[in-house]
Scaffold this motif. Structure first.
Motif, PDB file in Angstrom:
ATOM      1  N   THR A 220       0.835  -1.190   0.000  1.00  0.00           N
ATOM      2  CA  THR A 220       0.000   0.000   0.000  1.00  0.00           C
ATOM      3  C   THR A 220       0.869   1.238   0.000  1.00  0.00           C
ATOM      4  OG1 THR A 220      -1.359  -1.266   1.482  1.00  0.00           O
ATOM      5  CG2 THR A 220      -2.028   0.990   1.105  1.00  0.00           C
TER       6      THR A 220
ATOM      7  N   VAL B 144     -20.113  -8.588   2.509  1.00  0.00           N
ATOM      8  CA  VAL B 144     -19.685  -7.207   2.274  1.00  0.00           C
ATOM      9  C   VAL B 144     -20.779  -6.457   1.516  1.00  0.00           C
ATOM     10  CG1 VAL B 144     -18.014  -5.746   1.090  1.00  0.00           C
ATOM     11  CG2 VAL B 144     -17.246  -7.798   2.245  1.00  0.00           C
TER      12      VAL B 144
ATOM     13  N   ALA C  89     -15.532  -3.518   6.145  1.00  0.00           N
ATOM     14  CA  ALA C  89     -14.530  -3.755   5.102  1.00  0.00           C
ATOM     15  C   ALA C  89     -14.713  -2.750   3.973  1.00  0.00           C
ATOM     16  CB  ALA C  89     -14.643  -5.176   4.566  1.00  0.00           C
ATOM     17  N   TYR C  90     -15.957  -2.558   3.548  1.00  0.00           N
ATOM     18  CA  TYR C  90     -16.235  -1.618   2.462  1.00  0.00           C
ATOM     19  C   TYR C  90     -15.822  -0.196   2.868  1.00  0.00           C
ATOM     20  CZ  TYR C  90     -18.932   1.361  -0.649  1.00  0.00           C
ATOM     21  OH  TYR C  90     -19.303   2.331  -1.529  1.00  0.00           O
TER      22      TYR C  90
ATOM     23  N   VAL D 132     -12.114   0.312   2.847  1.00  0.00           N
ATOM     24  CA  VAL D 132     -11.547   0.491   1.507  1.00  0.00           C
ATOM     25  C   VAL D 132     -11.759   1.932   1.051  1.00  0.00           C
ATOM     26  CG1 VAL D 132     -11.807  -0.131  -0.912  1.00  0.00           C
ATOM     27  CG2 VAL D 132     -11.749  -1.897   0.818  1.00  0.00           C
ATOM     28  N   ILE D 133     -12.980   2.444   1.256  1.00  0.00           N
ATOM     29  CA  ILE D 133     -13.291   3.802   0.825  1.00  0.00           C
ATOM     30  C   ILE D 133     -12.418   4.817   1.582  1.00  0.00           C
ATOM     31  CG2 ILE D 133     -15.110   5.562   0.753  1.00  0.00           C
ATOM     32  CD1 ILE D 133     -15.717   3.441  -1.172  1.00  0.00           C
TER      33      ILE D 133
ATOM     34  N   ARG E 197      -9.586   4.142   3.083  1.00  0.00           N
ATOM     35  CA  ARG E 197      -8.192   3.708   3.051  1.00  0.00           C
ATOM     36  C   ARG E 197      -7.639   3.463   4.454  1.00  0.00           C
ATOM     37  NH1 ARG E 197      -5.287   3.370  -1.025  1.00  0.00           N
ATOM     38  NH2 ARG E 197      -6.528   3.340  -2.899  1.00  0.00           N
TER      39      ARG E 197
ATOM     40  N   MET F  33      -6.169   0.942   6.116  1.00  0.00           N
ATOM     41  CA  MET F  33      -5.593  -0.378   5.813  1.00  0.00           C
ATOM     42  C   MET F  33      -5.438  -1.251   7.057  1.00  0.00           C
ATOM     43  SD  MET F  33      -5.563  -0.388   2.678  1.00  0.00           S
ATOM     44  CE  MET F  33      -4.718  -1.845   2.113  1.00  0.00           C
TER      45      MET F  33
ATOM     46  N   LEU G  17      -8.631  -2.957   7.596  1.00  0.00           N
ATOM     47  CA  LEU G  17      -8.889  -3.922   6.528  1.00  0.00           C
ATOM     48  C   LEU G  17      -8.088  -5.207   6.760  1.00  0.00           C
ATOM     49  CD1 LEU G  17     -10.595  -4.048   4.049  1.00  0.00           C
ATOM     50  CD2 LEU G  17      -8.727  -3.117   2.725  1.00  0.00           C
ATOM     51  N   MET G  18      -6.807  -5.050   7.128  1.00  0.00           N
ATOM     52  CA  MET G  18      -5.978  -6.233   7.397  1.00  0.00           C
ATOM     53  C   MET G  18      -6.504  -6.982   8.612  1.00  0.00           C
ATOM     54  SD  MET G  18      -3.994  -6.390   5.027  1.00  0.00           S
ATOM     55  CE  MET G  18      -4.558  -5.278   3.809  1.00  0.00           C
TER      56      MET G  18
ATOM     57  N   PHE H 221     -13.935 -11.989  -1.710  1.00  0.00           N
ATOM     58  CA  PHE H 221     -14.378 -10.634  -2.052  1.00  0.00           C
ATOM     59  C   PHE H 221     -13.644  -9.583  -1.228  1.00  0.00           C
ATOM     60  CE2 PHE H 221     -17.424  -7.086  -2.424  1.00  0.00           C
ATOM     61  CZ  PHE H 221     -17.443  -7.011  -3.806  1.00  0.00           C
ATOM     62  N   VAL H 222     -13.322  -9.925   0.030  1.00  0.00           N
ATOM     63  CA  VAL H 222     -12.564  -8.985   0.870  1.00  0.00           C
ATOM     64  C   VAL H 222     -11.161  -8.807   0.303  1.00  0.00           C
ATOM     65  CG1 VAL H 222     -11.734  -8.520   3.192  1.00  0.00           C
ATOM     66  CG2 VAL H 222     -13.901  -9.683   2.883  1.00  0.00           C
TER      67      VAL H 222
ATOM     68  N   LEU I 193     -11.427  -6.566  -2.726  1.00  0.00           N
ATOM     69  CA  LEU I 193     -11.544  -5.164  -2.327  1.00  0.00           C
ATOM     70  C   LEU I 193     -10.180  -4.605  -1.962  1.00  0.00           C
ATOM     71  CD1 LEU I 193     -14.665  -4.915   0.021  1.00  0.00           C
ATOM     72  CD2 LEU I 193     -14.446  -4.089  -2.299  1.00  0.00           C
ATOM     73  N   THR I 194      -9.401  -5.393  -1.179  1.00  0.00           N
ATOM     74  CA  THR I 194      -8.089  -4.929  -0.748  1.00  0.00           C
ATOM     75  C   THR I 194      -7.173  -4.700  -1.936  1.00  0.00           C
ATOM     76  OG1 THR I 194      -8.424  -6.374   1.131  1.00  0.00           O
ATOM     77  CG2 THR I 194      -6.248  -5.419   0.878  1.00  0.00           C
TER      78      THR I 194
ATOM     79  N   ALA J 141      -8.163  -1.667  -3.680  1.00  0.00           N
ATOM     80  CA  ALA J 141      -7.789  -0.480  -2.906  1.00  0.00           C
ATOM     81  C   ALA J 141      -6.308  -0.179  -3.108  1.00  0.00           C
ATOM     82  CB  ALA J 141      -8.085  -0.704  -1.423  1.00  0.00           C
ATOM     83  N   ILE J 142      -5.478  -1.224  -3.230  1.00  0.00           N
ATOM     84  CA  ILE J 142      -4.040  -1.011  -3.378  1.00  0.00           C
ATOM     85  C   ILE J 142      -3.676  -0.661  -4.824  1.00  0.00           C
ATOM     86  CG2 ILE J 142      -1.793  -2.153  -3.282  1.00  0.00           C
ATOM     87  CD1 ILE J 142      -2.864  -3.740  -0.908  1.00  0.00           C
TER      88      ILE J 142
ATOM     89  N   LEU K 276     -20.695  -1.416  -6.008  1.00  0.00           N
ATOM     90  CA  LEU K 276     -20.248  -0.681  -4.824  1.00  0.00           C
ATOM     91  C   LEU K 276     -19.526   0.617  -5.200  1.00  0.00           C
ATOM     92  CD1 LEU K 276     -18.927  -3.594  -2.593  1.00  0.00           C
ATOM     93  CD2 LEU K 276     -20.998  -2.260  -2.280  1.00  0.00           C
TER      94      LEU K 276
ATOM     95  N   LEU L 122     -16.761   0.791  -6.972  1.00  0.00           N
ATOM     96  CA  LEU L 122     -15.311   0.606  -6.990  1.00  0.00           C
ATOM     97  C   LEU L 122     -14.828   0.131  -8.351  1.00  0.00           C
ATOM     98  CD1 LEU L 122     -14.984  -1.105  -3.515  1.00  0.00           C
ATOM     99  CD2 LEU L 122     -14.300   1.206  -4.101  1.00  0.00           C
TER     100      LEU L 122
END
Lengths: 322, 291
Positions: A30, A263, A278-279, A282-283, A285, A287, A290-291, B139-140, B143-144, B147-148, B232, B234
């Motif tokens: 990232t 999700v 989770a969503y 992401v929006i 950021r 991280m 999320l992890m 799906f998670v 998304l990750t 995002a990256i 969504l 994205l």
């Protein structure tokens, strides 16, 4: 049995370590690190201060040292700080876990029970009109994306008929207690559960149909029938018990896909669970959060798989436990 | 006894004719093929139906279907034609579906072949990695990755491929494990054929049929994943996508439900066509499985 369980748990350890390394790599990939996020929050800082913060967070160490520290922290469920919620990630996750687990439990049990019943029913009348109808329904369910189904249900049951609430887990201004609270939550969960479970229902339906057809052809079923077992007894005692085995395996495997599907569904129905988090992460950021979600979900999936394996070993006495 | 007397059977028709005859017996599979052909045709003719940008303003906002001759399926809240977005969306769905399937099958073949052929610690290591990927909710992870990597269509397609290779890898591994000690492989090995050739020229062609059938499932799942991402918000904002249309239609669900219903039905029919195609292919390749 105990030795078998311990051995299965030991097998999960390398997978967990690989997932830890995976989340570490994703964090490293990232753009921007923890200090960048913190400094961005503060509105900037001088280079000397940033360097000192990097040293404090151990970000000046070699990658191997960082990975080791990260894994040690994860092993104690310390997943760092969420910069959006200004709380430890573990706290944020635990707040949300209950909703997701509730949604998983209702969706999976619905999908499993109805899917298996319909599948067995279709198989007993294979290639008849009933079977064709059920199988076609299964195919259509399988092809319908959960978000589209959610919207259409919302349109029908919330907008046109006004029967069910559009989103949320409970009526905010309701302050229900006791039984009323349970009914309120159940009403909020009807549409999300239906939306999430239909695809899996069709999985179980198709699997159970082919599995029952296959088992019903085998010799021991013919023997049982020749010995005068009634059709119901034949179905329940002889066919179902064996035909269920592949469905049980799928139960564990599907759990991770189901968590992923939550999700979309949680986001649409604004359910405050891990999927929605989770969503949002992401929006925004976020991280670290999320992890944390990836790690927690993986642990849950491993646990569920472990339990299904034990159940499978119990159901299928042919498996050697040691 | 003359040659004429021998009861030689007439020459077998070519393979693809036999295949087609078997495939044709399944009426549902024919329906799947028809639906698939329609989607392909939509993707190919998108430029003819609307030579302009499908995301431009084409008329008044929120026109109902079958009212305006210029926009036969109506317009969304920004006045964009639903019909042209539907045709261009077919392009994106198919493109993402095909490329992501190729990516996932290539990864799956490499990992599954190595694990199944060599066994031992290679197998252990690769299978643990596969399990780790299967454990993380796909799906998670998708998304990750998005995002990256960012929301460009190329990256989305690659990310979908990366999250869906585990099932083909396991299938290829199982096929390789059952084939690696067969006589024809031993024969080739004794002739001094190298490992690479054994894997790709001797075993792989025999391991492929079930993978090809399974490709239809991955394709359907890829299309569903892409549309969920686009729903969504994205997805790649520069291309018309069915998922994105449904996501945008959510805001006007109360007044103009057709904005999300039309692309939704398109997704259902497309995914359905892949399922039916897959079943038809399976029946045609393994005719003994079904009466």
């Amino acid at each position: 049995m105990l030795i078998y369980a311990l051995r299965r748990l030991l097998q999960a350890i390398p997978v967990i370590i690989l997932i830890m390394i995976g989340t570490f790599l994703l964090l490293k990939l990232t753009p921007g690190d923890t200090v960048d996020a913190l400094v961005g929050d503060m509105g900037g800082a001088d280079a000397d201060f940033i360097a000192r913060m990097r040293a404090e967070y151990g970000l000046d160490q070699p990658v191997w040292v960082q990975l080791w520290r990260y894994m040690v922290k994860l092993a104690t469920f310390d997943m760092g700080q969420s910069f959006v919620y200004e709380q430890p990630v573990a706290t944020v996750l635990m707040d949300r876990l209950g909703t997701t687990l509730l949604l998983m439990a209702t969706s999976l049990s619905l999908a499993f029970s109805i899917g298996i019943t319909l599948g067995a029913f279709a198989a007993r009348r294979a290639y008849s009109l009933t079977d064709n109808l059920i199988s076609t329904l299964g195919l259509v369910f399988y092809a319908t994306p959960s978000f589209f189904l959610s919207l259409m249900m919302m349109l029908l049951f919330s907008v046109k008929l006004g029967w069910l609430p559009v989103g949320g887990i409970k009526t905010i201004a309701g302050f229900y207690t006791g039984w009323d609270h349970v009914v309120d939550v159940a009403r909020h969960l009807i549409m999300p559960t239906a939306a999430l479970s239909l695809i899996y229902l069709s999985f179980y339906l198709r699997l159970m149909r082919s599995s029952v057809i296959q088992v019903a052809d085998q010799d021991f079923v013919r023997t049982a029938r020749a010995k005068g077992a009634g059709e119901t007894r034949l179905m329940v005692h002889h066919i179902m018990r064996n035909a269920l085995l592949p469905a049980v395996t799928l139960f564990g495997l599907q759990f991770s896909t189901l968590l992923g599907g939550s999700v979309v569904v949680e986001t649409i129905f604004t359910l405050p669970g891990l999927g929605q988090l989770a969503y949002q992460s992401v929006i925004q950021r976020d991280m670290n959060t999320l992890m944390g979600i990836i790690f927690l979900c993986s642990i849950i999936v491993i646990l569920v798989n472990f339990l299904t394996d034990l159940l499978y070993a119990r159901l299928d006495s042919r498996i050697e436990l040691s | 006894m003359t040659v004429l007397d021998t009861d030689l059977r007439p020459a077998e028709p070519p393979r693809y004719v036999v295949f087609w005859q078997r495939y044709r017996r399944n009426r549902a599979a024919l329906l799947g093929l028809g639906l698939f052909a329609i989607v392909v045709l939509m993707a190919l003719t998108a430029g003819l139906v609307d030579p302009g940008d499908p995301l431009r303003r084409a008329g008044l906002p929120l026109l109902a279907p079958f009212v305006d001759a210029a926009n036969p399926l109506g317009t969304d809240q920004l006045g964009r034609s639903i019909l042209s977005q539907l045709f261009y969306g077919a392009r994106i769905s198919l493109l993402v579906g095909v490329v992501a399937t190729l990516v996932s099958i290539i990864i799956g073949i490499v990992i599954g072949a190595l694990a199944g052929y060599f066994g031992g610690w290679v197998d252990d290591l690769l299978m643990r990695i596969t399990e780790a990927f299967q454990t993380i909710p796909n799906f998670v992870l998708l998304l990750t990755l998005v995002a990256i990597l960012g929301s460009k269509i190329e990256w989305i397609t690659l990310a979908i491929g990366i999250v869906s290779w585990t099932a083909p890898a396991r299938m290829v591994r199982a096929e390789f494990m059952s084939l690696r000690n067969r006589e024809f492989v031993d024969a080739a090995r004794n002739l001094g054929v190298s490992n690479t050739s054994l894997i790709f020229r001797e075993i792989l062609p025999n391991a492929l049929p079930p993978i090809i059938v399974y490709a239809s499932v991955i394709m359907a799942l890829s299309i569903l994943l892409e549309s969920a991402l686009a729903f969504l918000g994205l997805g790649d904002p520069n291309y018309a996508s069915w998922g994105n249309m449904i996501g945008q239609g959510r805001a006007v669900l109360r007044t103009a439900w057709y904005c999300s219903a039309i692309p939704g039905i398109a997704i259902v029919l497309t995914v359905l066509s892949f399922s039916l195609l897959g079943e038809g292919l399976n029946d045609a390749m393994n005719p003994r499985q079904k009466q």
